[in-house]
Design an enzyme around this catalytic site. Structure first.
Site, PDB file in Angstrom:
ATOM      1  CD  GLU A   1      -2.894  -1.329   2.174  1.00  0.00           C
ATOM      2  OE1 GLU A   1      -2.344  -1.422   3.338  1.00  0.00           O
ATOM      3  OE2 GLU A   1      -4.113  -0.866   2.222  1.00  0.00           O
TER       4      GLU A   1
ATOM      5  CD  GLU B   1      -3.761  -6.421   3.379  1.00  0.00           C
ATOM      6  OE1 GLU B   1      -3.760  -7.083   2.469  1.00  0.00           O
ATOM      7  OE2 GLU B   1      -3.186  -5.249   3.680  1.00  0.00           O
TER       8      GLU B   1
HETATM    9  N1  3HC Z   1       3.459  -8.881  11.837  1.00  0.00           N
HETATM   10  C1  3HC Z   1       4.061  -9.170  12.976  1.00  0.00           C
HETATM   11  N2  3HC Z   1       4.897 -10.189  12.809  1.00  0.00           N
HETATM   12  C2  3HC Z   1       5.099 -10.424  11.791  1.00  0.00           C
HETATM   13  C3  3HC Z   1       4.507 -10.327  10.570  1.00  0.00           C
HETATM   14  C4  3HC Z   1       3.362  -9.183  10.580  1.00  0.00           C
HETATM   15  N3  3HC Z   1       2.535  -8.931   9.430  1.00  0.00           N
HETATM   16  N4  3HC Z   1       4.794 -11.147   9.700  1.00  0.00           N
HETATM   17  C5  3HC Z   1       5.751 -12.004   9.937  1.00  0.00           C
HETATM   18  N5  3HC Z   1       5.769 -11.830  11.300  1.00  0.00           N
HETATM   19  C6  3HC Z   1       6.745 -12.435  12.327  1.00  0.00           C
HETATM   20  C7  3HC Z   1       6.295 -13.724  12.449  1.00  0.00           C
HETATM   21  O1  3HC Z   1       5.651 -13.899  13.490  1.00  0.00           O
HETATM   22  C8  3HC Z   1       7.971 -14.552  12.685  1.00  0.00           C
HETATM   23  O2  3HC Z   1       8.055 -14.039  14.103  1.00  0.00           O
HETATM   24  P1  3HC Z   1       8.883 -15.040  15.122  1.00  0.00           P
HETATM   25  O3  3HC Z   1      10.242 -15.431  14.660  1.00  0.00           O
HETATM   26  O4  3HC Z   1       9.202 -14.320  16.214  1.00  0.00           O
HETATM   27  O5  3HC Z   1       8.282 -16.376  15.220  1.00  0.00           O
HETATM   28  C9  3HC Z   1       8.564 -13.616  11.915  1.00  0.00           C
HETATM   29  O6  3HC Z   1       8.037 -12.337  11.561  1.00  0.00           O
HETATM   30  C10 3HC Z   1       8.990 -14.396  10.731  1.00  0.00           C
HETATM   31  O7  3HC Z   1       7.934 -14.616   9.941  1.00  0.00           O
HETATM   32  P2  3HC Z   1       7.972 -16.137   9.213  1.00  0.00           P
HETATM   33  O8  3HC Z   1       8.303 -17.150  10.411  1.00  0.00           O
HETATM   34  O9  3HC Z   1       6.537 -16.401   8.574  1.00  0.00           O
HETATM   35  O10 3HC Z   1       8.895 -15.856   7.878  1.00  0.00           O
HETATM   36  P3  3HC Z   1       8.828 -16.419   6.612  1.00  0.00           P
HETATM   37  O11 3HC Z   1      10.110 -16.176   6.064  1.00  0.00           O
HETATM   38  O12 3HC Z   1       8.531 -17.942   6.591  1.00  0.00           O
HETATM   39  O13 3HC Z   1       7.571 -15.677   5.879  1.00  0.00           O
HETATM   40  C11 3HC Z   1       6.480 -13.891   5.381  1.00  0.00           C
HETATM   41  C12 3HC Z   1       7.823 -14.308   5.693  1.00  0.00           C
HETATM   42  C13 3HC Z   1       5.966 -14.588   4.001  1.00  0.00           C
HETATM   43  C14 3HC Z   1       6.269 -12.197   5.296  1.00  0.00           C
HETATM   44  C15 3HC Z   1       5.401 -14.187   6.287  1.00  0.00           C
HETATM   45  O14 3HC Z   1       5.624 -14.091   7.548  1.00  0.00           O
HETATM   46  C16 3HC Z   1       4.066 -13.660   6.164  1.00  0.00           C
HETATM   47  O15 3HC Z   1       3.066 -14.056   5.368  1.00  0.00           O
HETATM   48  N6  3HC Z   1       3.812 -12.544   7.108  1.00  0.00           N
HETATM   49  C17 3HC Z   1       2.396 -12.018   6.855  1.00  0.00           C
HETATM   50  C18 3HC Z   1       2.024 -10.927   5.853  1.00  0.00           C
HETATM   51  C19 3HC Z   1       0.953 -10.566   5.999  1.00  0.00           C
HETATM   52  O16 3HC Z   1      -0.214 -10.844   6.326  1.00  0.00           O
HETATM   53  N7  3HC Z   1       0.888  -9.259   5.681  1.00  0.00           N
HETATM   54  C20 3HC Z   1      -0.180  -8.257   5.798  1.00  0.00           C
HETATM   55  C21 3HC Z   1      -0.456  -7.589   7.392  1.00  0.00           C
HETATM   56  S1  3HC Z   1      -1.827  -6.712   7.381  1.00  0.00           S
HETATM   57  C22 3HC Z   1      -1.615  -5.371   6.878  1.00  0.00           C
HETATM   58  O17 3HC Z   1      -0.677  -5.145   6.226  1.00  0.00           O
HETATM   59  C23 3HC Z   1      -2.803  -4.262   7.136  1.00  0.00           C
HETATM   60  C24 3HC Z   1      -2.594  -3.275   6.360  1.00  0.00           C
HETATM   61  O18 3HC Z   1      -3.416  -3.436   5.223  1.00  0.00           O
HETATM   62  C25 3HC Z   1      -3.337  -2.022   6.855  1.00  0.00           C
END
Ligand code: 3HC
Length: 702
Positions: free
Chosen positions: A112, A132
């Site tokens: 975004e 999301e």
């Molecule tokens: N917020 C907080 N912590 C997060 C996070 C997030 N969005 N995404 C990942 N983390 C943390 C995980 O909990 C993990 O923490 P830990 O090591 O303490 O367990 C660490 O980051 C690493 O994450 P992964 O183990 O999942 O690492 P990968 O390399 O396997 O994957 C990733 C990376 C593809 C980025 C995956 O973490 C992911 O899909 N994350 C979520 C992405 C997401 O949903 N983004 C949208 C968020 S909502 C948003 O943006 C709202 C907006 O529209 C206003």
């Protein structure tokens, strides 16, 4: 020669002027999530760049990835300012051009921010998306309004509703980015920034673009599909509404509506459940007592013993992930049959567009069949998937002990047998572990990693890592009958049988729990699995045929050769041609006669009671599992249940559900069932009583 000012540090970013270009690098490991500090840093960088008279602001990230989204651990806490929509608006309205360079994962709020920038670039291999919806929310900082303005309503709808990412190359084609970058991110992005400055590139505001008129049926078709999916989440329908709004409203109006919907979704129980699971799955990957200091063993060659349904599926998991696999069977006929099924499964994946033909062919070629177990002496990991019998497995493990190289991990796929006993057949119990896959193994995500009394920590560590590489969601559990998942399932299935005897019909039980959200009802599941499975398991446990109210009906059905779907007759009837399931009067009458036999007066049972009996049975057994230390945490049990047993993700798992309704409420209902049924099973577990007495919101108490 470039003229660079010294770099200065903002809260979670650095800032530097290079050749008149302001360069800001965000640094918030591990995934550069948009914390309040990152939001403040971005605003500070923008303000400074404007004050410094920079020709352009370039934003990129340090570490493995560009911003992968908002920091969801901040959700539900008091909001710190500035909020993301304000940051996004400031970037779009900047007086100097803003260029964003992405790498790794450019997701959610990260994308975004990029869409509000005026120029977008990404390293090849970057994944871009708005996932999301997988967290029960929707893009809350202009994503639903800017993405359709850049790529069109149809593509935006597909991307946001499915939450799937696209590659940098696809993003370039779709108009989401302007340039793909190669080589070193910072250097390549800087050279693109210089190009833009030289070309006098001006600010371009995505919000001022209009959306091309989509096909008239686009939104109606999306709503109809949504209706069919029976999703209980708010976000999908709101996403459709918002993208439709983007086609006919100003960005201001669209964003206002988007924010309202975002806040509503974020507070919904569906989103809370999905966020709970997001963190639960990542926490489950870190079993207690297995620290970062323990080095894993190296796994290259894998052997699978048994080419039946489970063994074949397990071999596929490893081969698909790139491991060389040796598949062992006793007879050449069985081996060829097993390999044939595997090839057929790969072909199905190709036909359904899940895998490319060349990739499937390569994976199949990684599997070598043999009837000589002596050929697996070089395997680093052996997964045994033979017939579920202690005699058979003892024999296999004694052979493995004699054949396998020192340090090889010896895993069993048993569902119920005692892994301590299996391990005792070898001279190396520290290398023996359970690897409980779920059928169909090449599709189901869950893997129970069962730690025996003697399993070495590095064996657990290795299996957890291998599980991730083969695309599984692993949970470490201890040894007990049925481990976590099947042990709880038995109590759930038992309640289903008791409900039949007390007055319900199979369709009533199944429909009630399906309406609540389970993927299938327990009696349909029993028919699908085959009623003979439970029948033989009861005999193995020494339970006599028909000797208990909860097994007298299924035992009689098996004696009548009604084994479930495979014989077109079980708790239900099945149409011989279409396979359609129907309630069978014959079975309903049989159930009534068994109520008589046990002296039970049938009564009308409400759907509410059916759901509470089934789900609270899971909760009780889950709490006992916690008390016994068979699971490390209650969230681990949730991960098992949603990924292996069709429990609705949007309810977060059985333990989270109990916490959602309140532990005091759960306890009261359990006590009601205890009084009503006089069944010892409903004796409330101590942990629940203690948590309720303490007014605890969670089961994680001391
Ligand atoms: N917020 C907080 N912590 C997060 C996070 C997030 N969005 N995404 C990942 N983390 C943390 C995980 O909990 C993990 O923490 P830990 O090591 O303490 O367990 C660490 O980051 C690493 O994450 P992964 O183990 O999942 O690492 P990968 O390399 O396997 O994957 C990733 C990376 C593809 C980025 C995956 O973490 C992911 O899909 N994350 C979520 C992405 C997401 O949903 N983004 C949208 C968020 S909502 C948003 O943006 C709202 C907006 O529209 C206003």
């Amino acid at each position: 020669m470039s003229a660079a000012n010294p770099s200065i540090s903002l809260e979670s970013a650095s800032y530097q002027i290079i050749d008149g270009i302001a360069v800001t690098a965000i640094n918030n490991p591990p995934i550069n999530a948009i914390s309040a500090a990152v939001r403040r840093s971005l605003l500070a960088a923008l303000k400074k760049a404007e004050e410094d008279g920079a020709s352009l602001l370039m934003i990129y990230c340090e570490g493995n990835t560009y911003i992968a989204g908002a920091d969801i651990s901040e959700f539900g806490k008091p909001q710190d300012f500035p909020q993301l929509p304000d940051v996004v608006a400031a970037i779009e309205n900047a007086t100097i051009p803003v260029m964003v360079a992405m790498h790794g994962n450019a997701l959610g709020g990260g994308l975004e921010i990029a869409m509000a920038g005026h120029y977008r670039s990404a390293l090849s291999g970057t994944k871009l998306g708005l996932p999301e919806v997988k967290l029960g929310i929707l893009p809350g900082s202009g994503g639903t309004q800017r993405l359709p303005r850049l790529v069109g309503a149809e593509k935006a709808l597909a991307m946001i509703l499915e939450g799937k990412s696209i590659s940098g190359e696809e993003a370039l084609q779709a108009g989401l980015i302007d340039r793909t970058l190669d080589g070193d991110l910072r250097e390549s992005a800087l050279s693109y920034a210089r190009e833009l400055v030289q070309a006098n590139a001006s600010t371009r505001r995505t919000g001022q673009l209009s959306v091309e008129n989509p096909a008239p049926e686009l939104f109606a078709a999306a709503r109809a599909k949504q209706e069919k999916s029976r999703s209980q989440l708010l976000a999908p329908n709101y996403i459709i509404d918002l993208i439709e709004a983007a086609t006919c409203s100003s960005i201001e109006l669209g964003q206002k509506l988007e924010r309202e919907r975002f806040v509503e979704c974020r507070a919904s129980s569906g989103s809370q459940s999905l966020r709970h699971l997001f963190f639960a799955e990542r926490t489950a990957a870190k079993p207690k007592g297995i620290g970062n200091d323990i080095p894993p063993r190296s796994i290259d060659r894998v052997a699978v013993i048994g080419a039946g349904t489970m063994g074949g599926g397990i071999a596929m998991c490893f081969a698909t992930a790139g491991y060389a696999v040796t598949l062992v069977e006793l007879s050449s006929d069985n081996l060829q049959r097993g390999l044939g099924v595997i090839q057929g499964n790969y072909q199905k994946a190709v036909d359904r567009g899940i895998t490319q033909k060349t990739i499937a062919e390569e994976a199949f070629r990684r599997i070598t069949g043999t009837t000589d177990i002596g050929n697996i002496s070089d395997a680093d990991l052996v997964v045994e998937a033979t017939f579920e019998s202690m005699d058979v497995k003892s024999d296999v493990f004694a052979k493995l002990d004699a054949i396998c190289k020192p340090g090889a991990i010896l895993a069993t796929n048993t569902s119920y047998l005692d892994i301590n006993e299996i391990a005792s057949m070898t001279s190396r119990p520290q290398d023996v572990v359970g690897a409980h896959f779920f059928s169909p193994a090449h599709i189901m995500k869950l893997l129970e990693v069962v730690r025996s009394d003697k399993t070495a920590p590095d064996v657990i560590k290795t299996l957890m890592q291998v599980a991730k590489r083969i695309g599984k969601i692993p949970v470490t559990v201890g040894v007990c009958y049925g481990f976590v998942g099947n042990r709880m399932l038995q109590k759930y299935a038992r309640q289903a049988q008791l409900l039949l005897i007390e007055g319900a019909t199979p369709a009533q039980v199944d429909n009630a729990i399906k309406s609540w959200g389970m993927a299938m009802g327990p009696l349909s599941v029993a028919d699908l699995a085959g009623l003979d499975i439970g029948y033989f398991s009861r005999r193995n446990q020494g339970i006599e045929v028909g000797s208990q109210p909860e097994c007298s009906v299924p035992d009689e059905l098996v004696d009548e050769k009604r084994l479930g779907r495979k014989t077109l007759a079980g708790f239900y009837g099945y149409d011989a041609v279409s396979g359609t399931q129907f309630e069978d009067d014959y079975v309903v009458e049989k159930i009534k006669s068994h109520s008589n036999r046990w002296g039970i007066t049938r009564r009308a049972i409400s759907d509410e009671e059916i759901v509470d009996r089934l789900i609270l049975a899971l909760v009780i057994e889950g709490i006992k599992i916690l008390e016994e230390g068979v699971a490390d945490r209650s969230s681990d049990i949730d991960v098992v249940y949603v990924n292996g047993y069709g429990f609705p993700r949007w309810r977060g798992g059985p333990m989270f559900y109990a916490e959602t309704i309140g532990l005091e409420t759960a306890l009261q209902r359990i006590r009601q069932f205890q009084q009503q049924t006089l069944d010892d099973f409903w004796e409330p577990p101590t942990l629940l009583i203690k948590a309720a007495e303490q007014g605890s919101a969670t089961l994680a108490i001391r």
